[in-house]
Motif scaffolding. Structure first.
Motif, short mmCIF file in Angstrom:
data_model
loop_
_atom_site.label_atom_id
_atom_site.label_comp_id
_atom_site.label_asym_id
_atom_site.label_seq_id
_atom_site.Cartn_x
_atom_site.Cartn_y
_atom_site.Cartn_z
N GLY A 60 -7.63 5.22 55.06
CA GLY A 60 -7.89 4.32 54.32
C GLY A 60 -9.43 3.97 54.29
N ILE A 61 -9.99 4.80 55.52
CA ILE A 61 -11.44 4.77 54.80
C ILE A 61 -11.84 6.18 53.36
N LEU A 62 -10.82 7.22 53.31
CA LEU A 62 -10.93 7.69 52.80
C LEU A 62 -10.48 7.25 51.01
N PHE A 63 -9.23 6.79 51.05
CA PHE A 63 -9.12 6.17 50.12
C PHE A 63 -9.80 4.75 49.52
N ALA A 64 -10.27 4.40 50.87
CA ALA A 64 -11.53 3.13 50.07
C ALA A 64 -13.00 3.55 49.33
N ALA A 65 -12.99 4.75 50.01
CA ALA A 65 -14.01 5.66 49.08
C ALA A 65 -14.05 5.19 48.20
N TYR A 66 -12.95 6.80 47.11
CA TYR A 66 -13.03 6.89 46.17
C TYR A 66 -12.20 5.57 44.73
N SER A 67 -11.91 4.91 45.84
CA SER A 67 -11.17 2.96 44.73
C SER A 67 -12.82 2.49 45.00
N LEU A 68 -13.93 2.96 45.80
CA LEU A 68 -15.13 2.20 45.55
C LEU A 68 -15.90 2.58 44.54
N PHE A 69 -15.83 3.75 44.43
CA PHE A 69 -16.71 5.03 43.62
C PHE A 69 -15.62 4.94 42.20
N ALA A 70 -14.43 4.59 41.92
CA ALA A 70 -13.59 4.40 41.10
C ALA A 70 -14.36 2.76 40.35
N ALA A 71 -14.87 1.86 41.74
CA ALA A 71 -14.95 0.18 40.56
C ALA A 71 -16.58 0.44 40.34
N PHE A 72 -17.55 1.38 40.95
CA PHE A 72 -18.68 1.45 40.19
C PHE A 72 -19.21 2.24 38.63
N PHE A 73 -17.57 3.30 38.98
CA PHE A 73 -17.89 4.21 37.44
C PHE A 73 -16.95 3.38 35.98
N SER A 74 -16.18 2.01 36.83
CA SER A 74 -15.27 1.67 35.81
C SER A 74 -16.46 0.31 35.92
N ILE A 75 -17.05 0.54 35.56
CA ILE A 75 -19.09 -1.08 35.34
C ILE A 75 -18.77 -0.01 33.83
N PHE A 76 -19.26 1.58 33.97
CA PHE A 76 -19.96 2.49 32.80
C PHE A 76 -19.35 3.20 31.57
N LEU A 77 -17.94 2.63 32.09
CA LEU A 77 -16.89 3.24 31.77
C LEU A 77 -16.08 2.71 29.98
N TYR A 136 -12.18 11.27 29.98
CA TYR A 136 -10.52 11.18 30.48
C TYR A 136 -11.11 12.58 30.68
N SER A 137 -11.29 13.44 29.46
CA SER A 137 -11.12 15.01 30.54
C SER A 137 -11.79 15.30 31.40
N MET A 187 -14.15 12.73 47.22
CA MET A 187 -13.92 11.29 46.99
C MET A 187 -14.36 10.67 45.85
N ILE A 188 -15.69 11.04 45.44
CA ILE A 188 -16.49 10.74 44.46
C ILE A 188 -15.59 11.47 42.93
N GLY A 189 -15.25 12.27 42.66
CA GLY A 189 -14.08 13.14 41.56
C GLY A 189 -13.26 12.56 42.01
N VAL A 190 -12.28 12.07 42.93
CA VAL A 190 -11.17 11.66 43.32
C VAL A 190 -11.50 10.02 41.92
N GLY A 191 -12.43 9.65 43.09
CA GLY A 191 -12.70 7.71 42.43
C GLY A 191 -13.19 7.90 40.52
N ILE A 192 -13.12 8.99 40.48
CA ILE A 192 -13.74 8.80 38.62
C ILE A 192 -12.87 9.21 38.02
N ALA A 193 -11.50 10.44 38.62
CA ALA A 193 -10.37 10.39 37.65
C ALA A 193 -9.92 9.45 38.19
N TRP A 194 -9.32 8.45 39.08
CA TRP A 194 -8.94 7.36 39.17
C TRP A 194 -8.78 6.64 38.20
N SER A 195 -10.15 5.77 38.41
CA SER A 195 -11.01 5.09 37.75
C SER A 195 -10.27 5.02 35.05
#
Length: 495
Positions: A321-338, A351-352, A396-404
């Motif tokens: 749960g912590i790891l999934f929260a982490a990748y989602s948090l990283f994704a949320a931050f990345f989505s600000i600049f997406l 995207y690539s 999880m940083i990389g996973v979060g970027i991909a998820w975003s």
């Protein structure tokens, strides 16, 4: 053709706010269903088969809901009625899922848990597709990147809180996180209750704060006559005519949609593996739990799981749960600049590169295995976990970027290519590209894990990494539609 009026930031926010709650519930499901089913008696091979329920529900429901929402116009709107219906059904499923052991007199807990997984996922899918289409309906083309970026941000905020909630309830509130055979940990039970409340509340906010355009207004923006469209949609068609029309839509779908399907295959194949097998992978690879403690037959033969093993599995489950929260948090931050990155560098490049970052993240799991106990300060509490568990924040940083990127870029690329009167059904058809790879993954991943990898779950995560890298390469072959090809698509579908 008249352009849609620009929306304020808060108007765009309100359009997608309910998705925060839907993703809150979806995150709880993703982080805990494997744990729940395992506690109720499922083995590693069968876990992916139980998870097949999710993509099958999406495959069946989203195109139907998409087509129906294209034709629905009432006082609640066009998409809002389906969003609300999905939220109510999902809420009921989330309230019942953690209570599977209570129904043992009528049905086995594991089968009841699988049924509630089906109910929840069917309900999430009823809400997902109209939410995607709602952004396309309401947001002007010039704000489309921003619209889907805000949606991605809200999705990930919901995912962060939903993923971390069982851990918080255990380590801050003090609820028990271990379970006996055939039961579910109290921290997970209460997390689902809270998630159900958040889901319903946020969806109600979107439904009552977002006023959809009338048919006349909407089709005016698209340069179409609402009465002509209404007459066409009002025609009663036989089953053969309906199937023929559906096949015609598949045949005339934009080329960009077909090429996006390849990318979607590789990326969602990988995501399905992550959701199903991260818990056993880190429990084995980081916590050092032997494979035999994931075998229900062995566990039954020795009279149950020892307390220390149960504690370790509970800790690993909480850490997922912590790891999934982490990748989602990283994704949320990345989505600000997406949106800005996509506008500046182009959607395809962003995207690539994002998918490639996710692939490298999965592949790096194998390099992390330090089991030395480490005290970690998570601000809300301190906890002792293996050092390797802490190091997993890096991939999880990389996973979060991909998820975003996965949440936003395909829809931003696709939205401008779809005819106005078929947006909902095409968005539903596009969900095939999400459901199909998960179904294939669910059918074969368990077999590969048991027969090829001898139930060493870390190896299936490596397979996910390779798939995500292939997705990144596939983006190169996408050719985004120009305004001329968009108009041609509209003409072809209107014929």
């Amino acid at each position: 053709m008249k352009n849609k009026p620009p929306l304020s930031f808060w108007q765009i926010w309100n359009v997608s706010f309910g998705f925060l709650g839907v993703q809150f519930g979806f995150a709880l499901q993703n982080a805990n269903v494997s744990r729940i089913l395992s506690d109720l008696g499922a083995d590693l091979h069968s876990l992916s088969l139980f998870w097949l329920v999710a993509p099958i529900m999406g495959l069946l429901i989203q195109p139907l809901v998409g087509a129906a929402s294209d034709r629905t116009w009432n006082r609640f709107g066009r998409r809002n009625p389906y969003i609300l219906l999905g939220a109510i059904c999902a809420t009921l499923g989330m309230l019942l899922m953690p209570n599977a052991p209570l129904f043992v007199a009528f049905i086995t807990p594991m089968l009841f848990g699988a049924m509630m997984l089906a109910v929840m996922d069917a309900s999430f899918n009823i809400a997902f597709q109209p939410f995607r289409a709602l952004v396309s309906d309401m947001v002007p083309d010039k704000q489309m990147n921003q619209g889907y970026a805000i949606q991605a941000f809200l999705i990930n905020i919901g995912a962060v809180v939903g993923s971390i909630l069982p851990f918080v309830l255990t380590n801050v509130v003090g609820l028990e996180n271990t379970s006996k055979a055939g039961s579910i940990a109290p921290s997970v039970v209460w997390a689902f209750y809270i998630g159900a409340s958040v889901l319903l509340g946020t969806v109600l906010w979107t439904v009552f704060r977002t006023k959809e355009y009338s048919p006349k207004e909407y089709y005016k923006f698209k340069g179409m006559d609402s009465e002509t469209v209404a007459k066409e949609q009002a025609k009663n068609k036989t089953l053969v005519e309906t199937l023929k029309g559906f096949l015609g839509l598949l045949k005339s779908m934009p080329k960009v949609m077909k090429r996006l399907a390849v990318v979607q295959f590789f990326s969602w194949f990988a995501l399905f593996i992550m959701w199903v097998y991260t818990m056993p992978a880190i429990a084995q690879h980081i916590w050092g739990i032997d494979v035999k403690w994931f075998d229900p037959i062995y566990i039954k033969s020795v009279g149950g799981v020892p307390h220390n093993i149960a504690q370790a599995k509970g800790a690993a489950g909480d850490w997922v749960g912590i790891l999934f929260a982490a990748y989602s948090l990283f994704a949320a931050f990345f989505s600000i600049f997406l949106a800005k990155l996509a506008n500046t560098l182009g959607r395809k490049l962003v995207y690539s590169v994002s998918l490639f970052a996710g692939g490298i993240g999965y592949l790096s799991f194998m390099l992390i295995s330090n089991s030395e106990p480490t005290l970690v300060n998570l601000l809300i509490t301190e906890i002792v976990v293996p050092q390797g568990a802490v190091s997993l924040f890096i991939p999880m940083i990389g996973v979060g970027i991909a998820w975003s990127a996965i949440l936003a870029m395909p829809y931003a690329i696709l939205a401008g290519s779809l005819p106005a009167n078929k947006t909902g059904v095409y968005m539903g058809i596009f969900n095939f590209t999400i459901a199909a790879p998960q179904i294939i993954s669910g059918i074969f991943a368990g077999w590969v894990l048991s027969r090829v990898f001898e139930n060493q779950a870390i190896n299936i995560i490596m397979l996910a990494g390779g798939s995500m890298v292939l997705g990144a390469i596939s983006v190169i072959f996408i050719k985004e539609s120009t305004s001329e090809t968009i108009e041609q698509n509209i003409i072809e579908v209107a014929k």
